[in-house]
Structure formats: C-alpha cells, structure tokens
Scaffold this motif. Structure first.
Motif, PDB file in Angstrom:
ATOM      1  N   ILE A  88       0.844  -1.183   0.000  1.00  0.00           N
ATOM      2  CA  ILE A  88       0.000   0.000   0.000  1.00  0.00           C
ATOM      3  C   ILE A  88       0.885   1.241   0.000  1.00  0.00           C
ATOM      4  O   ILE A  88       1.962   1.239   0.605  1.00  0.00           O
ATOM      5  CB  ILE A  88      -0.956   0.005   1.225  1.00  0.00           C
ATOM      6  CG1 ILE A  88      -1.967   1.145   1.122  1.00  0.00           C
ATOM      7  CG2 ILE A  88      -0.187   0.070   2.528  1.00  0.00           C
ATOM      8  CD1 ILE A  88      -3.058   1.079   2.193  1.00  0.00           C
ATOM      9  N   ALA A  89       0.475   2.267  -0.704  1.00  0.00           N
ATOM     10  CA  ALA A  89       1.217   3.532  -0.741  1.00  0.00           C
ATOM     11  C   ALA A  89       0.688   4.435   0.361  1.00  0.00           C
ATOM     12  O   ALA A  89      -0.402   4.985   0.261  1.00  0.00           O
ATOM     13  CB  ALA A  89       1.060   4.197  -2.103  1.00  0.00           C
ATOM     14  N   GLY A  90       1.480   4.575   1.415  1.00  0.00           N
ATOM     15  CA  GLY A  90       1.070   5.406   2.548  1.00  0.00           C
ATOM     16  C   GLY A  90      -0.188   4.875   3.209  1.00  0.00           C
ATOM     17  O   GLY A  90      -0.263   3.708   3.599  1.00  0.00           O
ATOM     18  N   ILE A  91      -1.210   5.727   3.302  1.00  0.00           N
ATOM     19  CA  ILE A  91      -2.488   5.316   3.891  1.00  0.00           C
ATOM     20  C   ILE A  91      -3.605   5.360   2.863  1.00  0.00           C
ATOM     21  O   ILE A  91      -4.794   5.334   3.205  1.00  0.00           O
ATOM     22  CB  ILE A  91      -2.842   6.225   5.089  1.00  0.00           C
ATOM     23  CG1 ILE A  91      -2.907   7.694   4.648  1.00  0.00           C
ATOM     24  CG2 ILE A  91      -1.841   6.034   6.225  1.00  0.00           C
ATOM     25  CD1 ILE A  91      -3.389   8.627   5.751  1.00  0.00           C
ATOM     26  N   ASP A  92      -3.235   5.407   1.585  1.00  0.00           N
ATOM     27  CA  ASP A  92      -4.218   5.435   0.498  1.00  0.00           C
ATOM     28  C   ASP A  92      -4.681   4.013   0.204  1.00  0.00           C
ATOM     29  O   ASP A  92      -3.982   3.242  -0.464  1.00  0.00           O
ATOM     30  CB  ASP A  92      -3.596   6.066  -0.746  1.00  0.00           C
ATOM     31  CG  ASP A  92      -4.604   6.251  -1.877  1.00  0.00           C
ATOM     32  OD1 ASP A  92      -5.779   5.855  -1.696  1.00  0.00           O
ATOM     33  OD2 ASP A  92      -4.212   6.788  -2.927  1.00  0.00           O
ATOM     34  N   THR A  93      -5.850   3.641   0.696  1.00  0.00           N
ATOM     35  CA  THR A  93      -6.337   2.265   0.552  1.00  0.00           C
ATOM     36  C   THR A  93      -6.637   1.893  -0.900  1.00  0.00           C
ATOM     37  O   THR A  93      -6.693   0.703  -1.227  1.00  0.00           O
ATOM     38  CB  THR A  93      -7.609   2.066   1.391  1.00  0.00           C
ATOM     39  OG1 THR A  93      -8.594   3.045   1.007  1.00  0.00           O
ATOM     40  CG2 THR A  93      -7.296   2.209   2.874  1.00  0.00           C
ATOM     41  N   SER A  94      -6.816   2.882  -1.776  1.00  0.00           N
ATOM     42  CA  SER A  94      -7.095   2.574  -3.181  1.00  0.00           C
ATOM     43  C   SER A  94      -5.875   2.000  -3.891  1.00  0.00           C
ATOM     44  O   SER A  94      -6.001   1.432  -4.980  1.00  0.00           O
ATOM     45  CB  SER A  94      -7.570   3.833  -3.914  1.00  0.00           C
ATOM     46  OG  SER A  94      -6.537   4.803  -3.963  1.00  0.00           O
ATOM     47  N   THR A  95      -4.716   2.142  -3.286  1.00  0.00           N
ATOM     48  CA  THR A  95      -3.480   1.634  -3.895  1.00  0.00           C
ATOM     49  C   THR A  95      -3.126   0.234  -3.401  1.00  0.00           C
ATOM     50  O   THR A  95      -2.092  -0.309  -3.787  1.00  0.00           O
ATOM     51  CB  THR A  95      -2.310   2.580  -3.591  1.00  0.00           C
ATOM     52  OG1 THR A  95      -2.080   2.608  -2.174  1.00  0.00           O
ATOM     53  CG2 THR A  95      -2.603   3.980  -4.086  1.00  0.00           C
TER      54      THR A  95
END
Length: 250
Positions: free
Chosen positions: A234-241
């Motif tokens: 996951i990229a940071g806290i972006d759940t769409s990634t």
C-alpha cells in the motif's frame, strides 16, 4: 530479504520429479481473471544438462543448457528472446565468467570475484560493445561478512553511483536490512528498509521504500514441500493503492 517473496500476483507452481526428469508447471492469474501457464522441464543426458526447457502461453520458448568439460569449468547456452554462450570457471576462492551474445554479436561480458580470509570478497564486471567497439559498462563491488553483519558495496552506471546494502541478524528470529544509493547528483537515497521475523506461524517480512510504498509478506510451509506466500502493499495510507498477491508452490 528486501526483494524475494514480495508479489502482487496470484500463482500456483507445481514441481514433480519423474525418474531423471523434473517437470514444472507455473500458472498465474491475470488482472482480468485469465490464467496463463508456463510448462518447463529439467534433465541431463550424456553429460549435457538441460537446465531449463520451457514453453509459455504466449508462444515464447526458453532453452538453457550446460556442461562441464573440465574440473571447475562450466559452459552454458541460454536462448529465449536472445541467445548467449557463457563460461564459468571456479578455482579455490576465485570465480570468473564470460558471456557472448551469439544472436546479434552485439556484446561480450565478463566478471570476476575473489574471496579472501576474514569474510572479504572483491569483484568487478565489464561489458564490451562489439558494434560500437567500446566499453558499454564497467563496475566494481565488495562485500564483507563477520558474525551477524553482512554489508556489500557495488557501483553502478560506469562507477558513477555506489549502492550500499546491509543486513544484520539481531538473533535467530529477527533480521534487519537496508539498501541505499549514493551519487554526485543525489548524495543519499534510501531505497528500502525492512526486516524479517521468524514467528511460530511463519516467516514475516516487511519493508518500506523511498517511494512510500509499504510491503509485507507471510511465508508458511503448511505441509512438507508445500509453501504458501501471502503478500500485500500500500502507498502510505491510500487504501485505493492496496495490492495483494498469493502464491502456492509445491
């Protein structure tokens, strides 16, 4: 530690020996749900080893063979999109390689590495362009291992940058590692920092890269010779990634 077992694919790999022949079927599910497989085999005959003979779903083929005509010397051929003839020679603490592109006759490459007492190893590699009649690449490297510590320094881009990799085994269950690169344009760039924890339920790996992507994976041998690998990123806290991967090998 920072590269193996991290995946975003769903795959099943089966390997089975049948007498002197080993057959491998590697199936991967695509993003649209379609399955694609690679079928390969490995065997030896009359002193010649067929290390890899593989057919893929898209029609591509791979053939890798090798033989040892003399002690310490191994000759090899690798053919797929390209074709290379290679030679590897080992004597004591020295290992040297040479490789020739026999399809386009465009490049010849060589490398050498020497191990010394005390855990030190030093090596280098170079590539010569037959078309341009010039050195197309050259780099050097060294590694040092002592007790729980391992460190390696390698150059890149014709010695214009230095890559530093370090690994430290804290105890029998915990290992930490880092990888960074250094150059004149960017003095310090951490590529990744991660670790391994050998838990009772499996091996847990995690890392974070300079791009902010956090990856974690769990590797577990559920029964003898059957290994399951579950991975996510996951990229940071972006759940769409969020991406996941699941692999089974047997």
């Amino acid at each position: 530690l920072l590269n193996d077992d991290y995946t975003s694919k769903v795959s099943l790999k089966c390997k089975k020996g049948a007498g002197p022949v080993t057959v491998t079927i590697d199936t991967t599910r695509g993003s649209a749900g379609a399955l694609s497989s690679k079928v390969g085999t490995k065997f030896s005959y009359a002193g010649l080893s067929f290390d890899k003979a593989q057919l893929e779903a898209n029609g591509s083929q791979t053939l890798e063979t090798s033989m040892s005509p003399a002690p310490g010397l191994k000759l090899s051929f690798k053919g797929s999109k390209g074709a290379d003839l290679g030679a590897t020679y080992k004597a004591g603490n020295f290992c040297g390689t040479a490789k020739l592109d026999v399809k386009d006759l465009a490049k010849i490459s060589s490398s050498g590495c020497m191990g010394f007492a005390g855990g030190l190893a030093v090596g280098g590699d170079a590539s010569y362009s037959l078309k341009d009649s010039s050195l197309s690449a050259f780099n050097m490297g060294a590694s040092y291992s002592h007790g729980p510590l391992f460190t390696a320094l390698t150059t890149g881009s014709k010695m214009s940058s230095v890559n530093v990799s370090m690994m430290y085994k804290v105890n029998s269950d915990i290992t930490i590692a880092s990888s960074s690169t250094h150059s004149a344009s960017k003095h310090y760039d951490v590529l990744a920092v991660g670790g391994l924890y050998k838990a009772s339920f499996g091996d847990v790996k995690a890392k974070v890269g300079s791009n902010g992507i956090v990856c974690a994976t769990l590797v577990k041998e559920i029964v003898p010779k059957v290994k399951v690998t579950a991975s996510g990123s996951i990229a940071g806290i972006d759940t769409s990634t969020f991406k996941y991967g699941l692999g089974v090998s047997m």
